[in-house]
Enzyme design. Structure first.
Site, PDB file in Angstrom:
ATOM      1  N   ASN A   9       0.876  -1.244   0.198  1.00 10.42           N
ATOM      2  CA  ASN A   9      -0.044  -0.058  -0.259  1.00 10.42           C
ATOM      3  C   ASN A   9       1.073   0.905  -0.173  1.00 10.42           C
ATOM      4  O   ASN A   9       1.916   1.178   0.989  1.00 10.42           O
ATOM      5  CB  ASN A   9      -0.508  -0.258   1.462  1.00 10.42           C
ATOM      6  CG  ASN A   9      -1.682   1.281   1.341  1.00 10.42           C
ATOM      7  OD1 ASN A   9      -1.828   2.024   0.323  1.00 10.42           O
ATOM      8  ND2 ASN A   9      -2.369   1.093   2.747  1.00 10.42           N
ATOM      9  N   TRP A  10       0.787   1.879  -0.907  1.00  4.92           N
ATOM     10  CA  TRP A  10       2.198   2.662  -1.274  1.00  4.92           C
ATOM     11  C   TRP A  10       1.256   4.408  -0.770  1.00  4.92           C
ATOM     12  O   TRP A  10       2.383   5.464  -0.457  1.00  4.92           O
ATOM     13  CB  TRP A  10       2.698   3.679  -2.283  1.00  4.92           C
ATOM     14  CG  TRP A  10       3.200   1.907  -3.257  1.00  4.92           C
ATOM     15  CD1 TRP A  10       4.062   1.628  -2.631  1.00  4.92           C
ATOM     16  CD2 TRP A  10       3.711   2.138  -4.904  1.00  4.92           C
ATOM     17  NE1 TRP A  10       4.899   1.063  -3.511  1.00  4.92           N
ATOM     18  CE2 TRP A  10       4.932   1.943  -4.513  1.00  4.92           C
ATOM     19  CE3 TRP A  10       3.323   3.244  -5.914  1.00  4.92           C
ATOM     20  CZ2 TRP A  10       5.628   1.461  -5.708  1.00  4.92           C
ATOM     21  CZ3 TRP A  10       4.158   2.601  -7.277  1.00  4.92           C
ATOM     22  CH2 TRP A  10       5.188   2.177  -6.914  1.00  4.92           C
ATOM     23  N   LYS A  11       0.121   3.630   0.180  1.00  3.46           N
ATOM     24  CA  LYS A  11      -0.529   5.501   0.428  1.00  3.46           C
ATOM     25  C   LYS A  11      -0.019   6.686  -0.749  1.00  3.46           C
ATOM     26  O   LYS A  11      -0.192   6.602  -2.206  1.00  3.46           O
ATOM     27  CB  LYS A  11      -0.280   5.731   1.584  1.00  3.46           C
ATOM     28  CG  LYS A  11      -0.024   4.276   2.880  1.00  3.46           C
ATOM     29  CD  LYS A  11       0.332   4.123   4.325  1.00  3.46           C
ATOM     30  CE  LYS A  11       0.147   2.807   4.691  1.00  3.46           C
ATOM     31  NZ  LYS A  11      -0.271   2.794   6.368  1.00  3.46           N
ATOM     32  N   HIS A  96      -9.393   1.778   5.367  1.00  2.42           N
ATOM     33  CA  HIS A  96      -8.065   2.456   5.967  1.00  2.42           C
ATOM     34  C   HIS A  96      -8.438   3.102   6.659  1.00  2.42           C
ATOM     35  O   HIS A  96      -8.664   3.429   6.578  1.00  2.42           O
ATOM     36  CB  HIS A  96      -6.748   2.313   4.787  1.00  2.42           C
ATOM     37  CG  HIS A  96      -5.366   2.086   5.312  1.00  2.42           C
ATOM     38  ND1 HIS A  96      -5.267   2.558   6.485  1.00  2.42           N
ATOM     39  CD2 HIS A  96      -4.601   1.031   5.248  1.00  2.42           C
ATOM     40  CE1 HIS A  96      -4.147   2.446   6.711  1.00  2.42           C
ATOM     41  NE2 HIS A  96      -3.560   1.207   5.801  1.00  2.42           N
ATOM     42  N   GLU A  98      -6.938   4.537   7.915  1.00  2.00           N
ATOM     43  CA  GLU A  98      -6.357   6.215   8.012  1.00  2.00           C
ATOM     44  C   GLU A  98      -7.387   6.876   7.052  1.00  2.00           C
ATOM     45  O   GLU A  98      -7.961   7.882   7.160  1.00  2.00           O
ATOM     46  CB  GLU A  98      -4.927   5.685   6.702  1.00  2.00           C
ATOM     47  CG  GLU A  98      -3.686   6.225   7.602  1.00  2.00           C
ATOM     48  CD  GLU A  98      -2.698   5.841   6.825  1.00  2.00           C
ATOM     49  OE1 GLU A  98      -2.240   5.364   5.968  1.00  2.00           O
ATOM     50  OE2 GLU A  98      -1.933   4.812   7.811  1.00  2.00           O
ATOM     51  N   GLU A 165      -5.219  -4.745  10.693  1.00  2.00           N
ATOM     52  CA  GLU A 165      -4.326  -3.795  10.517  1.00  2.00           C
ATOM     53  C   GLU A 165      -4.467  -3.179  12.207  1.00  2.00           C
ATOM     54  O   GLU A 165      -4.811  -2.390  12.560  1.00  2.00           O
ATOM     55  CB  GLU A 165      -4.212  -2.968   9.543  1.00  2.00           C
ATOM     56  CG  GLU A 165      -3.944  -3.023   8.200  1.00  2.00           C
ATOM     57  CD  GLU A 165      -3.130  -2.360   7.542  1.00  2.00           C
ATOM     58  OE1 GLU A 165      -2.544  -2.504   6.959  1.00  2.00           O
ATOM     59  OE2 GLU A 165      -3.941  -1.558   7.365  1.00  2.00           O
ATOM     60  N   GLY A 171       3.265   1.998  10.926  1.00  2.00           N
ATOM     61  CA  GLY A 171       3.937   2.753  10.446  1.00  2.00           C
ATOM     62  C   GLY A 171       4.886   3.657  11.837  1.00  2.00           C
ATOM     63  O   GLY A 171       5.413   4.507  12.002  1.00  2.00           O
ATOM     64  N   SER A 204       3.613  -2.084  10.260  1.00  2.00           N
ATOM     65  CA  SER A 204       5.535  -2.715  10.172  1.00  2.00           C
ATOM     66  C   SER A 204       5.776  -3.722  10.096  1.00  2.00           C
ATOM     67  O   SER A 204       6.667  -4.482  10.358  1.00  2.00           O
ATOM     68  CB  SER A 204       5.865  -1.726  12.014  1.00  2.00           C
ATOM     69  OG  SER A 204       5.374  -0.541  12.086  1.00  2.00           O
ATOM     70  N   GLY A 225       3.033  -1.046   4.255  1.00  2.00           N
ATOM     71  CA  GLY A 225       3.087   0.934   4.388  1.00  2.00           C
ATOM     72  C   GLY A 225       4.725   0.401   3.805  1.00  2.00           C
ATOM     73  O   GLY A 225       5.601   0.268   1.602  1.00  2.00           O
ATOM     74  N   GLY A 226       5.250   0.955   4.748  1.00  2.00           N
ATOM     75  CA  GLY A 226       6.347   1.854   4.604  1.00  2.00           C
ATOM     76  C   GLY A 226       7.394   0.771   3.657  1.00  2.00           C
ATOM     77  O   GLY A 226       7.868   1.185   2.370  1.00  2.00           O
TER      78      GLY A 226
HETATM   79  P1  13P Z   1       3.243   0.370   7.657  1.00  2.00           P
HETATM   80  O1  13P Z   1       3.995  -1.075   7.089  1.00  2.00           O
HETATM   81  O2  13P Z   1       3.920   1.556   7.374  1.00  2.00           O
HETATM   82  O3  13P Z   1       3.177   0.127   9.253  1.00  2.00           O
HETATM   83  O4  13P Z   1       1.859   0.678   7.514  1.00  2.00           O
HETATM   84  C1  13P Z   1       1.310  -0.749   7.274  1.00  2.00           C
HETATM   85  C2  13P Z   1      -0.425  -0.172   6.338  1.00  2.00           C
HETATM   86  O5  13P Z   1      -1.018   0.406   6.559  1.00  2.00           O
HETATM   87  C3  13P Z   1      -0.367  -0.615   5.445  1.00  2.00           C
HETATM   88  O6  13P Z   1      -1.824  -0.680   4.823  1.00  2.00           O
END
Ligand code: 13P
Length: 241
Positions: A9-11, A96, A98, A165, A171, A204, A225-226
């Site tokens: 997920n590149w956000k 999600h 966020e 999640e 993150g 993470s 994510g990251g």
């Molecule tokens: P991180 O891997 O950066 O913790 O993010 C997880 C995430 O929100 C994937 O959708």
């Protein structure tokens, strides 16, 4: 059979040129990963065209990060399912944390988005998870079960992926203890009628913890994510042991 799905997920990261640069480095590094592992990239809307073109003929599946429930209309800033499918999008993240936290997404809008995604042939990745406060108050299970119950009203469990999640692990570098993630995912599975739904863990995930995460019996994949932003890291995750 539950399918293994490793999704990035590149956000809100990567311009088109950055996306192309990533793909050039990434694609050659995942040749050896077992074919039955589904690799998905959920990219910003502006990257869909360029990623879709570079994916032609390789194993990566295209994903988006949100979808509106109407086919078209006066909904500034939103995108519809048929706009996504026309570009070759196969998966879409829905609900999600966020989106729930910063953009007012509720279980009701999540449910509408899931319906729209499925009726256009997209496979939604429904995200659920508790905050730190809810966990500390012993409410994690209740919160997750409610998110599932309300989000899944009238939703088919045939073309569905769920991602657990825990919000406090996103993150932060603080991964949920793998046994605990496995336990919660088992609890999520117990709420479903279809035993073959893929349930991912997210929060993470890194090349250094992927082997342990994927070794858990209930965990069928990850939503990253990251660590999906750097080609080497994400390849390291896709190529887990
Ligand atoms: P991180 O891997 O950066 O913790 O993010 C997880 C995430 O929100 C994937 O959708």
């Amino acid at each position: 059979m539950r399918k293994v799905i490793i999704a990035g997920n590149w956000k809100m990261y990567k311009t088109q040129s950055e996306a192309s640069e990533f793909l050039m480095k990434f694609i050659s590094q995942i040749d050896e990963a077992p074919e039955e592992r589904e690799v998905v990239l959920c990219v910003p809307f502006t990257d869909l065209t360029i990623v879709s073109k570079s994916l032609h003929g390789n194993r990566i599946r295209l994903g988006a990060q949100n979808v509106h429930w109407e086919e078209c209309g006066a909904f500034t800033g939103e995108i519809s399912a048929n706009m996504l499918t026309e570009m070759g999008v196969r998966y879409v993240i829905v609900g999600h944390s966020e989106r729930r936290q910063y953009f007012g997404e509720t279980d009701e809008t999540v449910n509408l988005r899931l319906k729209a995604a499925q009726s256009s042939g997209l496979i939604p990745i429904l995200c659920v998870g508790e905050t730190k406060q809810q966990r500390d108050a012993g409410e994690a299970e209740r919160v997750i079960i409610n998110q599932l119950k309300n989000g899944l009203v009238g939703i088919s469990q045939d073309k569905l992926v769920i991602a657990y999640e825990p919000i406090w692990a996103i993150g932060t570098g603080e991964t949920c203890e793998v046994k605990e993630a496995d336990r919660v995912i088992g609890l999520i599975r117990a709420q479903l009628t279809n035993p073959n739904v893929t349930i991912q863990y997210g929060g993470s995930v890194k090349p250094s913890n992927i082997d342990e995460i994927m070794a858990q019996p209930q965990i069928d994949g990850v939503l990253v994510g990251g660590a999906s932003l750097a080609a080497d890291d994400f390849a390291g995750i896709v190529n887990y042991k």
